[in-house]
Design a protein around this motif. Structure first.
Motif, mmCIF file in Angstrom:
data_model
loop_
_atom_site.group_PDB
_atom_site.id
_atom_site.type_symbol
_atom_site.label_atom_id
_atom_site.label_comp_id
_atom_site.label_asym_id
_atom_site.label_seq_id
_atom_site.Cartn_x
_atom_site.Cartn_y
_atom_site.Cartn_z
ATOM 1 N N SER A 93 6.352 -31.199 -66.579
ATOM 2 C CA SER A 93 5.658 -29.885 -66.467
ATOM 3 C C SER A 93 6.217 -28.984 -67.416
ATOM 4 O O SER A 93 7.316 -28.885 -68.115
ATOM 5 N N LEU A 94 5.145 -28.469 -68.144
ATOM 6 C CA LEU A 94 5.436 -27.503 -69.249
ATOM 7 C C LEU A 94 4.625 -26.221 -68.897
ATOM 8 O O LEU A 94 3.755 -26.047 -68.488
ATOM 9 N N GLN A 95 5.551 -25.335 -69.756
ATOM 10 C CA GLN A 95 5.130 -23.819 -69.601
ATOM 11 C C GLN A 95 5.205 -23.195 -70.925
ATOM 12 O O GLN A 95 5.924 -23.617 -71.637
ATOM 13 N N GLU A 96 4.427 -22.173 -70.829
ATOM 14 C CA GLU A 96 4.308 -21.525 -72.253
ATOM 15 C C GLU A 96 4.004 -22.733 -73.494
ATOM 16 O O GLU A 96 4.721 -22.367 -74.426
ATOM 17 N N ALA A 97 2.886 -23.487 -73.072
ATOM 18 C CA ALA A 97 2.563 -24.359 -74.057
ATOM 19 C C ALA A 97 1.415 -24.146 -74.837
ATOM 20 O O ALA A 97 0.367 -24.823 -74.830
ATOM 21 N N GLY A 98 1.306 -22.654 -75.301
ATOM 22 C CA GLY A 98 -0.003 -22.467 -75.854
ATOM 23 C C GLY A 98 0.124 -22.347 -77.246
ATOM 24 O O GLY A 98 -0.724 -21.344 -77.932
ATOM 25 N N TYR A 99 0.989 -23.053 -78.012
ATOM 26 C CA TYR A 99 0.985 -22.939 -79.658
ATOM 27 C C TYR A 99 0.048 -23.572 -80.308
ATOM 28 O O TYR A 99 -0.707 -24.313 -79.408
ATOM 29 N N LYS A 100 -0.086 -23.301 -81.367
ATOM 30 C CA LYS A 100 -1.119 -23.653 -82.520
ATOM 31 C C LYS A 100 -0.435 -24.752 -83.230
ATOM 32 O O LYS A 100 0.301 -24.556 -84.005
ATOM 33 N N PRO A 101 -0.933 -26.090 -83.017
ATOM 34 C CA PRO A 101 -0.203 -27.047 -83.716
ATOM 35 C C PRO A 101 -0.572 -27.111 -85.313
ATOM 36 O O PRO A 101 -1.654 -26.411 -85.747
ATOM 37 N N GLU A 102 0.296 -27.320 -86.364
ATOM 38 C CA GLU A 102 0.074 -26.923 -87.714
ATOM 39 C C GLU A 102 -1.025 -27.751 -88.404
ATOM 40 O O GLU A 102 -1.695 -27.532 -89.163
ATOM 41 N N GLY A 103 -1.030 -29.157 -87.681
ATOM 42 C CA GLY A 103 -2.385 -30.038 -88.242
ATOM 43 C C GLY A 103 -3.509 -29.974 -87.607
ATOM 44 O O GLY A 103 -4.541 -30.615 -87.646
ATOM 45 N N GLY A 104 -3.680 -28.867 -86.759
ATOM 46 C CA GLY A 104 -4.900 -28.420 -85.978
ATOM 47 C C GLY A 104 -4.995 -29.161 -84.757
ATOM 48 O O GLY A 104 -4.149 -29.733 -84.561
ATOM 49 N N GLY A 105 -6.340 -28.783 -84.068
ATOM 50 C CA GLY A 105 -6.172 -29.188 -82.829
ATOM 51 C C GLY A 105 -5.568 -28.246 -81.499
ATOM 52 O O GLY A 105 -5.533 -27.313 -82.055
ATOM 53 N N THR A 106 -5.718 -29.091 -80.607
ATOM 54 C CA THR A 106 -5.119 -28.103 -79.177
ATOM 55 C C THR A 106 -3.694 -28.420 -78.782
ATOM 56 O O THR A 106 -3.138 -29.490 -79.367
ATOM 57 N N ALA A 107 -3.065 -27.391 -78.273
ATOM 58 C CA ALA A 107 -1.760 -27.603 -77.786
ATOM 59 C C ALA A 107 -1.706 -28.833 -76.643
ATOM 60 O O ALA A 107 -0.798 -29.689 -76.636
ATOM 61 N N GLU A 108 -2.666 -28.965 -76.093
ATOM 62 C CA GLU A 108 -2.698 -29.846 -74.993
ATOM 63 C C GLU A 108 -2.583 -31.237 -75.522
ATOM 64 O O GLU A 108 -1.828 -32.242 -75.283
ATOM 65 N N ALA A 109 -3.641 -31.623 -76.741
ATOM 66 C CA ALA A 109 -3.601 -32.799 -77.332
ATOM 67 C C ALA A 109 -2.461 -33.110 -78.166
ATOM 68 O O ALA A 109 -1.815 -34.308 -77.993
ATOM 69 N N HIS A 110 -1.745 -32.180 -78.692
ATOM 70 C CA HIS A 110 -0.518 -32.309 -79.465
ATOM 71 C C HIS A 110 0.602 -32.584 -78.568
ATOM 72 O O HIS A 110 1.327 -33.839 -78.782
#
Length: 492
Positions: A93-110
């Motif tokens: 269970s993850l909350q406030e997981a809306g960051y931008k990964p440094e290498g691009g892509g989505t937070a979900e995938a990262h």
């Protein structure tokens, strides 16, 4: 469940053939469906150890439930201090997981890749579902993946206007062999004084997840196992300095006396029927990111905002055991520390198959007498309800016409003088122990659809073993107490 089954078979040339079978009752259809699943299960295990008929076969599985408010920042690459090895099922269970990964892509995938890397290639994803920055990700050991079926999910936003998805819940349900699981990830309303809003968010999430259960059942009552984890945001009702003094002294017991969730839970205002394990760790909020020094800017009172609760239906309530409940204060990327809990339980490997399929055995009847209600919810404007009971479950063979009681008008304390007889196809105690009777109490409404007053599962093995078969069943509705049903149950 309807009393019809569509069965599709594939002939030698690979062409599908569909046949419709009609049964006398929905219970008969459900047993036929279960028997077909049993044979499919047996066929899938043909190369492994043979499964005996007439025997309920269980297997122990272990569950890891983790939760982390990520503070809209990626966590460390190595999460092994948090994600302990060796479990069969992992839920995050993850909350406030809306960051931008440094290498691009989505937070979900990262974040999913980070967790998958921690688990290794012996696990695979059952399902990953997001509601805004709230994520629910479930993995299962690859060797158990062929046993996963009936995967479902649902979401409910409880943010501003009850539509904004920064707060809310995500549910993922499935069957592992013949045992069902529901994992709920949630983020409830913030701020010290918003206790009732948090309670309301809990009820709203449960109501929104009701689509995952049959009509009349709450999702948290329908699934065999339910694990609820997240930033529930309940606070310690004390000053910041007092809290830090108690934390420094290691006086967790004193802290918990002022914990909002403990108070609300004890008063049956939230998470009714759920259990939380003993808390032996220090509060998980609010820290200066990068350290575990408590916040000195907003001066929040340290609190146990991050929690894990669980429950199980009667067949599994005795076997579900929490083996650990802890926080991981060494991961410091957020103003919250992640938490986790581990569990051991049993799953039913296949539906019960009679030892001799050619001999159905003597017909038996479940007789329910002296049925009465106490403290039922008032559903009508006059302060009363017009209650009646509906019986269902794979333990009995009944149809809609014979599976309910008469209506008692204008009563919250109804009594039924009649005896109710429910045919039972399989009377093996081991079978009855794994198949409780569902009792749903409804309110008759002549002008609109009938409303659910409450529902519960009656543990038949315990009830039949009780002196004179006397039982008392607490009802629930939307995760709150909804009255009590009492009576006597006997097998004739």
């Amino acid at each position: 469940m309807p009393n019809k089954l569509n069965i599709v078979t594939i002939d030698a040339k690979g062409k599908p053939k569909t046949e419709l079978y009609t049964f006398e009752s929905s219970g008969d259809a459900e047993r036929a469906y279960s028997t077909l699943r049993a044979f499919r299960s047996l066929a899938a295990r043909a190369t492994s150890a043979p499964t005996a008929r007439g025997v309920v076969v269980k297997q122990e599985v272990t569950v890891f439930q983790g939760s982390m408010n990520m503070g809209d920042a990626p966590t460390v690459d190595d999460v092994s201090a948090w994600v302990l090895p060796g479990s069969d099922i992992y839920a995050f269970s993850l909350q406030e997981a809306g960051y931008k990964p440094e290498g691009g892509g989505t937070a979900e995938a990262h974040v999913q890749a980070t967790l998958a890397r921690a688990l290794g290639d012996q696990y695979q994803v059952v399902l990953a579902v997001s509601l805004g920055p709230i994520r629910n990700i479930v993995f299962v050991r690859s060797s158990l993946a062929p046993l996963v079926s009936e995967v479902v999910s649902g979401t409910e936003a409880t943010g501003i206007g009850h539509v904004v998805s920064n707060k809310g819940g995500v549910g993922i349900g499935f069957k592992l062999a013949e045992t069902s699981f529901l994992f709920v990830a949630s983020h409830l309303a913030a701020h010290d004084g918003e206790v009732e809003r948090r309670n309301s968010d809990y009820r709203e999430i449960l109501h929104g997840l009701s689509k995952l259960a049959p009509k009349g059942m709450c999702a948290s009552d329908y699934f065999d196992h339910v694990f609820w984890a997240g930033d529930l945001n309940y606070r310690l009702e004390m000053g910041r300095d007092e809290a830090i003094t108690l934390i420094t002294a290691g006086n967790i017991e004193r802290l918990l006396l002022r914990d909002q969730l403990r108070v609300q839970h004890t008063d049956n205002k939230v998470f009714f029927g759920f259990t939380e394990g003993e808390i032996t760790f220090t509060p998980t909020y609010k820290f200066e990111p990068g350290t575990r020094e408590f916040d000195s800017k907003k001066m929040r009172t340290p609190s146990y905002t991050d929690r894990i609760l669980f429950r199980a239906t009667p067949p599994y309530a005795k076997t579900l055991v929490q083996t650990r409940y802890d926080a991981c204060h060494t991961i410091m990327t957020s103003d919250h520390s992640p938490i986790f809990a581990t569990f051991a339980t049993n799953v039913l490997l296949h539906p019960y198959v009679p030892a001799d399929l050619s001999a159905p055995g003597p017909s038996r009847t479940l007789v329910i007498s002296r049925l009465a209600g106490r403290g039922l919810r008032a559903m009508d404007l006059n302060g009363f309800s017009d209650p009646y009971c509906v019986f269902s479950g794979s333990c009995v063979s009944v149809d809609a016409a014979t599976a309910k009681t008469p209506v008692v008008k204008k009563s919250l304390e109804p009594m039924w003088a009649e005896n109710f007889r429910l045919p039972v196809a399989i009377t093996d105690p081991a079978f009855l122990a794994m198949h409780p009777l569902c009792i749903i109490v409804m309110d008759e409404d002549k002008t609109s659809k009938d409303d659910v007053i409450g529902a519960g599962w009656l543990d038949l093995s315990a009830a039949l073993a009780a002196p004179d078969g006397v039982f008392e069943l607490t009802l629930r509705a939307d995760g709150l107490p909804a009255g009590v049903i009492t009576g006597v149950v006997q097998l004739e």
